[in-house]
Design a protein around this motif. Structure first.
Motif, PDB file in Angstrom:
ATOM      1  N   UNK A 285       7.924  -8.081  13.185  1.00 21.49           N
ATOM      2  CA  UNK A 285       9.022  -8.369  12.318  1.00 21.49           C
ATOM      3  C   UNK A 285       9.377  -7.356  11.224  1.00 21.49           C
ATOM      4  N   UNK A 286       8.115  -6.787  10.555  1.00 24.24           N
ATOM      5  CA  UNK A 286       8.225  -5.817   9.533  1.00 24.24           C
ATOM      6  C   UNK A 286       7.755  -4.385  10.049  1.00 24.24           C
ATOM      7  N   UNK A 287       8.641  -3.448   9.976  1.00 26.33           N
ATOM      8  CA  UNK A 287       8.353  -2.028  10.159  1.00 26.33           C
ATOM      9  C   UNK A 287       8.664  -1.364   8.922  1.00 26.33           C
ATOM     10  N   UNK A 288       8.018  -0.145   8.863  1.00 31.53           N
ATOM     11  CA  UNK A 288       8.424   0.836   7.657  1.00 31.53           C
ATOM     12  C   UNK A 288       9.910   1.207   7.705  1.00 31.53           C
TER      13      UNK A 288
ATOM     14  N   UNK B 150       0.816  -1.268  -0.011  1.00 33.52           N
ATOM     15  CA  UNK B 150       0.136  -0.007  -0.121  1.00 33.52           C
ATOM     16  C   UNK B 150       0.865   1.307  -0.017  1.00 33.52           C
ATOM     17  N   UNK B 151       1.984   1.257  -0.711  1.00 36.80           N
ATOM     18  CA  UNK B 151       2.674   2.613  -0.989  1.00 36.80           C
ATOM     19  C   UNK B 151       3.793   2.532   0.064  1.00 36.80           C
ATOM     20  N   UNK B 152       3.838   1.746   0.940  1.00 38.53           N
ATOM     21  CA  UNK B 152       4.904   1.482   2.059  1.00 38.53           C
ATOM     22  C   UNK B 152       5.859   0.542   2.032  1.00 38.53           C
TER      23      UNK B 152
ATOM     24  N   UNK C 138      -2.983  -7.805   6.554  1.00 42.77           N
ATOM     25  CA  UNK C 138      -3.887  -8.531   5.883  1.00 42.77           C
ATOM     26  C   UNK C 138      -3.778  -8.723   4.160  1.00 42.77           C
ATOM     27  N   UNK C 139      -3.422  -7.686   3.740  1.00 43.95           N
ATOM     28  CA  UNK C 139      -3.150  -7.665   2.167  1.00 43.95           C
ATOM     29  C   UNK C 139      -1.630  -8.044   2.045  1.00 43.95           C
TER      30      UNK C 139
END
Length: 239
Positions: free
Chosen positions: A124-127, A85-87, A161-162
């Protein structure tokens, strides 16, 4: 019949939300001592009702089943970064040196991995806030470093979710392998320590049981994935 649907060709084409629905199918079937049918699996993967799956022309049905089966049997690749989503999100760079708070949170969430899938991905996952790439003369693969935001449990985890299912699966497999290594190291240390320390002095060492719990949880996830006929070898990819 005019029916529009998309056949997932890889694990990247299946969202985490869709995978969790598939996982629930297998859990329900296990509880009932039954099997997940091809029609049920296609219904979930194509995101169409079972009644419509039964109305598909037989050639279309066979083709969809073949593509879906091949997709679920592709190898997982651990993506160190991915876009959603663009991030751009980055996998926690130094896993073995994660903070106590991050580890305790992750250990607790893995008690029910599927129920906490989005929250696990939030740990586990960050911007990505900073990244640097460089060319390698000996490899075509992209190399580099990146920095991610600090962990925040208040983040809206529903955004995952996506996320591609491959992201979630490969992260679980990564920790299954890491957890096994940590348990072996902990057990080895305890064996040596017990030779010179009393049981009371080993109280803090026995907190390594949390690592064992993490590994057992991931092994259960591995079992569920096996029932879905999913191969579980992991590669690594930055980009």
């Amino acid at each position: 019949m005019n029916l529009t649907y998309t056949i997932p060709e890889t694990k990247k084409d299946i969202t985490v939300e869709r995978f969790l629905s598939i996982s629930r199918l297998y859990k329900i079937a296990e509880d009932r001592e039954s099997e997940v049918t091809e029609t049920q699996l296609l219904s979930e993967c194509l995101n169409i009702p079972i009644s419509l799956v039964d109305k598909l022309p037989f050639k279309e049905y066979q083709h969809a089943l073949k593509v879906v089966t091949e997709a679920l049997n592709t190898e997982s690749t651990l993506h160190l970064t991915f876009d959603l989503n663009g991030v751009k999100y980055g996998f926690i760079p130094d896993v073995e040196n994660m903070s106590k708070g991050e580890y305790v949170t992750l250990d607790k969430l893995l008690g029910d991995a599927d129920a906490n899938a989005y929250s696990i991905l939030n740990v586990l996952y960050r911007p990505v806030i900073k990244e640097k790439f460089y060319k390698s003369l000996f490899s075509k693969n992209k190399k580099g470093t990146y920095k991610i935001q600090a962990y925040n449990h208040k983040n809206n985890t529903d955004i995952f979710k996506d996320a591609p299912y491959e992201i979630y699966e490969s992260a679980l497999l990564f920790f299954l392998n890491l957890g096994s290594e940590l348990v072996n190291a902990t057990q080895s240390f305890m064996s040596q320590a017990e030779q010179v320390q009393t049981i009371e002095q080993l109280g803090s060492v026995r907190n390594g049981d949390g690592i064992k719990h993490l590994t057992r949880t991931l092994q259960q996830s591995e079992s569920n994935l096996n029932k879905s006929n999913i191969k579980q070898s992991t590669k690594y990819y930055l980009g």
